[in-house]
Write an enzyme that holds these catalytic residues in place. Sequence first.
Site, short mmCIF file in Angstrom:
data_model
loop_
_atom_site.label_atom_id
_atom_site.label_comp_id
_atom_site.label_asym_id
_atom_site.label_seq_id
_atom_site.Cartn_x
_atom_site.Cartn_y
_atom_site.Cartn_z
N CYS A 118 -4.70 5.79 -15.14
CA CYS A 118 -4.05 4.51 -15.46
C CYS A 118 -5.04 3.35 -15.53
CB CYS A 118 -2.95 4.22 -14.46
SG CYS A 118 -1.73 5.53 -14.37
N HIS A 260 -1.31 -3.13 -14.95
CA HIS A 260 -0.84 -1.80 -15.32
C HIS A 260 0.64 -1.71 -14.96
CE1 HIS A 260 -0.10 2.39 -15.48
NE2 HIS A 260 -0.17 2.58 -14.18
N ASN A 290 6.04 3.96 -16.78
CA ASN A 290 4.59 3.94 -16.59
C ASN A 290 3.96 4.82 -17.68
OD1 ASN A 290 1.96 4.49 -15.83
ND2 ASN A 290 2.43 4.77 -13.65
O1 UT7 Z 1 -0.08 4.60 -12.14
C1 UT7 Z 1 0.12 4.75 -10.77
C2 UT7 Z 1 1.23 5.74 -10.64
N1 UT7 Z 1 1.92 5.79 -9.41
C3 UT7 Z 1 2.61 4.78 -8.86
O2 UT7 Z 1 2.59 3.67 -9.29
C4 UT7 Z 1 3.44 5.13 -7.66
C5 UT7 Z 1 3.54 4.01 -6.69
N2 UT7 Z 1 4.65 4.27 -5.79
C6 UT7 Z 1 5.93 3.96 -6.12
O3 UT7 Z 1 6.17 3.41 -7.17
C7 UT7 Z 1 7.01 4.26 -5.12
O4 UT7 Z 1 6.43 4.80 -3.95
C8 UT7 Z 1 8.07 5.26 -5.68
C9 UT7 Z 1 8.90 4.56 -6.75
C10 UT7 Z 1 7.40 6.48 -6.27
C11 UT7 Z 1 8.99 5.69 -4.55
O5 UT7 Z 1 9.59 4.54 -3.96
P1 UT7 Z 1 9.66 4.40 -2.36
O6 UT7 Z 1 10.38 3.16 -2.09
O7 UT7 Z 1 8.24 4.52 -1.86
O8 UT7 Z 1 10.54 5.63 -1.97
P2 UT7 Z 1 10.17 6.86 -0.99
O9 UT7 Z 1 9.18 7.75 -1.61
O10 UT7 Z 1 9.91 6.30 0.37
O11 UT7 Z 1 11.56 7.59 -0.92
C12 UT7 Z 1 12.70 7.01 -0.29
C13 UT7 Z 1 13.84 7.97 -0.41
C14 UT7 Z 1 13.49 9.39 0.05
O12 UT7 Z 1 14.64 9.91 0.67
P3 UT7 Z 1 14.73 9.97 2.30
O13 UT7 Z 1 13.55 10.81 2.72
O14 UT7 Z 1 14.62 8.54 2.74
O15 UT7 Z 1 16.06 10.59 2.52
C15 UT7 Z 1 13.25 10.14 -1.23
O16 UT7 Z 1 13.53 11.51 -1.14
O17 UT7 Z 1 14.23 8.09 -1.77
C16 UT7 Z 1 14.25 9.47 -2.14
N3 UT7 Z 1 13.93 9.56 -3.56
C17 UT7 Z 1 14.84 9.41 -4.52
N4 UT7 Z 1 16.16 9.17 -4.48
C18 UT7 Z 1 16.80 9.05 -5.64
C19 UT7 Z 1 12.70 9.76 -4.12
N5 UT7 Z 1 12.81 9.76 -5.46
C20 UT7 Z 1 14.12 9.53 -5.73
C21 UT7 Z 1 14.85 9.40 -6.91
N6 UT7 Z 1 16.18 9.16 -6.84
N7 UT7 Z 1 14.27 9.48 -8.13
#
Ligand code: UT7
Length: 333
Positions: A118, A260, A290
């Site tokens: 990225c 980005h 993204n």
């Molecule tokens: O170019 C760089 C590329 N990468 C990035 O930019 C990634 C940067 N990170 C992020 O954007 C965020 O960390 C995410 C959007 C990927 C995730 O958001 P978050 O607020 O960090 O969520 P999390 O990973 O802490 O997950 C929270 C909950 C989890 O459930 P539990 O364990 O709390 O029960 C996940 O299993 O959300 C769950 N979860 C989802 N639920 C519904 C994870 N993905 C999803 C989903 N739909 N798509």
Amino acid sequence: MNCRMIQGAKIVSTGSAIPSVRVDNEKMSSFVDTSDEWIFTRTGIKERRVLTDLDKSIIDLSIDASFEALKSINMHPSEIDLVILATSSPNDLFGSASKIQYEIGAINALAFDLTAACSGFVIGLVTAAQFIFTGAYKNVLVIGSDVLSKWVDWSDRSTCILFGDAAGAVILQSCNSSSNSILNFNLNTDGKYSNYLSIPYEESFDTHPILKLRQGCFKYISMNGKEVYKFAVSKVPLSIINSLTEINMSTKDIDWLLLHQANERIISAIADKLSISSDKIISNLSKYGNTSAASIPLALNEALKLKKISRNDIIVVAGFGAGLTWGTIVIRW
Ligand code: UT7
């Protein structure tokens, strides 16, 4: 930026291309356990484009983006001296830039791929600027293009909701050093955390009967979302401040913040840290997700079409992603 400048460099043209197939959050919810509400509140994404045509690749998107950039300034492809293709999803591990060079008719250009995920477009633009500053080349086509849909595990809800496919291109041209518009840059890598975001190569168990070789293939995108989030929000503001301070500028001088397009929350958190108001943020993430190396030139091209950016505006462009890599370019438009 610490380099001897014989010529200045300026972006004279932009282009972009997106696939026609649109996948909105409702559609995503039909095959993974997610919802429009979760995706939108956590990322700001509403929909993304995916390349579904079997015979199409980043090459086709890149060609379309390049032709748009060439046509908008009536430049003949033979005037291009160098083609840099920033991509992490080439069609050929030896590189896809040469195919683009051939297809667009850039018969006088050297062409090579640059892999920096990225951050690829930012590093590609800085690389292009070096060739221009030294007087080596006059016109450089920089393309950021990715089709990460080919590398996404479509059953992994934590990654598949984020990515989309696209290409963006700019033409960087030499100019008098007093008109230089690439004012400064700051590029960084921390390979210690490369495992936070990768498309790992996995060896198969097939061994060559005599040589005992193992051969394998690349697997799906694997990501530690939380760590990538924290990395972006902590490192990118420092990179931006460093690149501004070195040229006696401050965040008050910024007219446009073009980051980005990874996550709206990341963009807002970085803008908040820099005290940059939301009306100065360029963002089109909700429509495309993204798009990796394509996200910055895609958003830039769109902002220009919307006539948001005026002459002499200061645009701070910053990329971040796998590597981990991150970097900033300060541009006077
Ligand atoms: O170019 C760089 C590329 N990468 C990035 O930019 C990634 C940067 N990170 C992020 O954007 C965020 O960390 C995410 C959007 C990927 C995730 O958001 P978050 O607020 O960090 O969520 P999390 O990973 O802490 O997950 C929270 C909950 C989890 O459930 P539990 O364990 O709390 O029960 C996940 O299993 O959300 C769950 N979860 C989802 N639920 C519904 C994870 N993905 C999803 C989903 N739909 N798509």
